[in-house]
Design a protein around this motif. Sequence first.
Motif, short mmCIF file in Angstrom:
data_model
loop_
_atom_site.label_atom_id
_atom_site.label_comp_id
_atom_site.label_asym_id
_atom_site.label_seq_id
_atom_site.Cartn_x
_atom_site.Cartn_y
_atom_site.Cartn_z
N GLU A 135 1.06 -1.43 0.14
CA GLU A 135 -0.45 0.28 0.16
C GLU A 135 0.92 0.60 -0.04
OE1 GLU A 135 -3.48 2.34 -0.38
OE2 GLU A 135 -2.85 0.53 -0.93
N ARG A 138 2.29 1.93 -3.38
CA ARG A 138 1.10 1.64 -4.17
C ARG A 138 1.10 3.20 -4.65
NH1 ARG A 138 -4.22 3.09 -4.56
NH2 ARG A 138 -4.43 2.88 -3.07
N GLN A 139 0.45 4.03 -3.03
CA GLN A 139 0.56 5.50 -2.51
C GLN A 139 1.80 6.42 -2.85
OE1 GLN A 139 -1.92 6.69 -1.29
NE2 GLN A 139 -2.83 5.30 -1.31
N SER A 140 3.20 5.86 -2.99
CA SER A 140 3.96 6.54 -3.62
C SER A 140 4.05 6.51 -4.78
CB SER A 140 5.27 5.44 -3.45
OG SER A 140 6.52 6.02 -3.56
#
Length: 185
Positions: A135, A138-140
């Motif tokens: 996650e 993914r956010q990065s």
Amino acid sequence: MSDVAAPVPGPSILVVDDSRTNLAVMGKRLTRMGYLVSLCDNGFAALDMMQARRFDLAIVDMVMPQMSGLSVLRELRGAMTTAALPVLMITARSDDGAAVEALGAGADDYVSKPFAFEVLGARIARLLDRARAFEALRQSNLALDARIVRRAMELGALRSELDEARADTFRLQAEVVRLGGQAAA
């Protein structure tokens, strides 16, 4: 007024097993380990629960009547909202084919019954850690994508300004040439 903070619930786990006894034992042991546990005794209801709320991990019995754990797993992997949900498959089947089948269908890990809860706890912790890392990545990536879009827009604006400056330069050069020609005449 109390200065004691309310305990923060741990990660949420959905346990799906057709055996009420297994559900009761798993619910009690996982709750003691600090997890927020929801229990479900069939695959159809489990899918409904996962549509209604978000879980951090699902533990699914492989062999259940009506809808098998493998069918639940395939549904989870096919839905965009649950495709990345960590799933730990459990089963009383002890043959290697069961593990291969579960992992091949998309399970993140596999445990044969009976199992030691310490081992189960370690596997759950590893899956949750991996999910958190995934996650974060993914956010990065989302942030990086947004930066790329912003930079592309800035680059487009700069190209437009450069094109206008070139056009102005050509107009000025043409005007200088025209004025130079008038002065010579």
